[in-house]
Design a protein around this motif. Sequence first.
Motif, PDB file in Angstrom:
ATOM      1  N   SER A 197     131.129  65.726  -3.956  1.00 23.42           N
ATOM      2  CA  SER A 197     131.864  64.516  -4.363  1.00 23.42           C
ATOM      3  C   SER A 197     131.733  63.395  -3.345  1.00 23.42           C
ATOM      4  N   LYS A 198     130.638  63.392  -2.574  1.00 25.32           N
ATOM      5  CA  LYS A 198     130.398  62.309  -1.617  1.00 25.32           C
ATOM      6  C   LYS A 198     128.946  61.855  -1.743  1.00 25.32           C
ATOM      7  N   ARG A 235     127.988  73.178 -11.897  1.00 23.19           N
ATOM      8  CA  ARG A 235     128.257  72.241 -10.792  1.00 23.19           C
ATOM      9  C   ARG A 235     126.985  71.949  -9.997  1.00 23.19           C
ATOM     10  N   ARG A 294     125.115  68.227  -9.476  1.00 25.27           N
ATOM     11  CA  ARG A 294     124.860  67.649  -8.160  1.00 25.27           C
ATOM     12  C   ARG A 294     123.395  67.304  -7.921  1.00 25.27           C
TER      13      ARG A 294
END
Length: 341
Positions: free
Chosen positions: A139-140, A276, A280
């Motif tokens: 999440s960055k 997930r 990503r």
Amino acid sequence: MGSTCVRIAIDAMGGDHAPGEIVAGALRAREELGIEVLLVGDPQQIEAALPSKTNLGQVEIVSATEAIAMDEEPLSAIRRKPKASINVAMNLVKNQKADGVVSAGHSGAAMAAALLRLGRLPGIDRPAIGAVFPTLIASKPVLILDVGANVDCRPKFLDQFAVMGSIYSEYVLGTPNPKVGLLNIGEEDSKGNDAAVRANQMLRENSQISFIGNAEGRDVLSGRFDVIVCDGFVGNVLLKFAEAVGDIVLQILREELPQGLRGQIGSAILKPNLKRIKQRVDHAEHGGGLLLGVAGICIIGHGSSQAPSIFNAIRIAKEAVDNSVLQRIQSQYQSLQQESN
């Protein structure tokens, strides 16, 4: 515009899989994001690509009788084909009939159309395409710009990219006080060619950004930086390389999972994790890049974009509209010009 609902013009004829995949992604965006989509292109081809149960009265199609092929020289094609789908889509934004444009067609043509029809924002010398990359920190993401709009860049262009990238990172990606880096061959300020050294100095002196120094290749996906600036030649190579790595990671996962019953059981257990991982590293999840610096919202997608990529490109356009990216960049540069005076 008479409605507060976000309206996005879609170049339905642009891309390797147009119009079928483009239309499918646009319809999904309409349903899930609650926006209006304007499908721009050949009405017959667009209607043929619609699901059989689609109510044509609920789909807005804007006729464009020409399209620009990937092998055409962008500027001459834009001027020679005023009724090309990308030109018609840009005109919708120019005439305030749409809030933004999404195209997976000829990226050079999309940029040329944006510059000719929308123009640059005041204070911006060159627009830049910004692409979001995943990092080691969940999440960055990191925003890289430019990834293809400008092959050669002066230091002041990179300085402007840093300001625009910081605004986008903060208000769209949700990163407070984004940390900016300059892509280079070493961490020291003296490293790189003359343009890199001068750009480093200019970025250090820019009070509008949080510049923390040079970023080497190994730093790009580390999560240490939120925004990394570079010229479009290097940025485009980096973008294509990162996409290839993502594809390889996904392919290796598919190959290495056990076959047969064990594989089915293992995949079922790991399904949330695998999903997930895909989110990503799969470039389809990021949709495309925002052309920052022009006086309108323009998302340039991959030529190979399929429905999921188009959906995500439209989502990016909506987020840019919702977060007033254009107005924020313009306001920032007005304050910079006032300070310099």
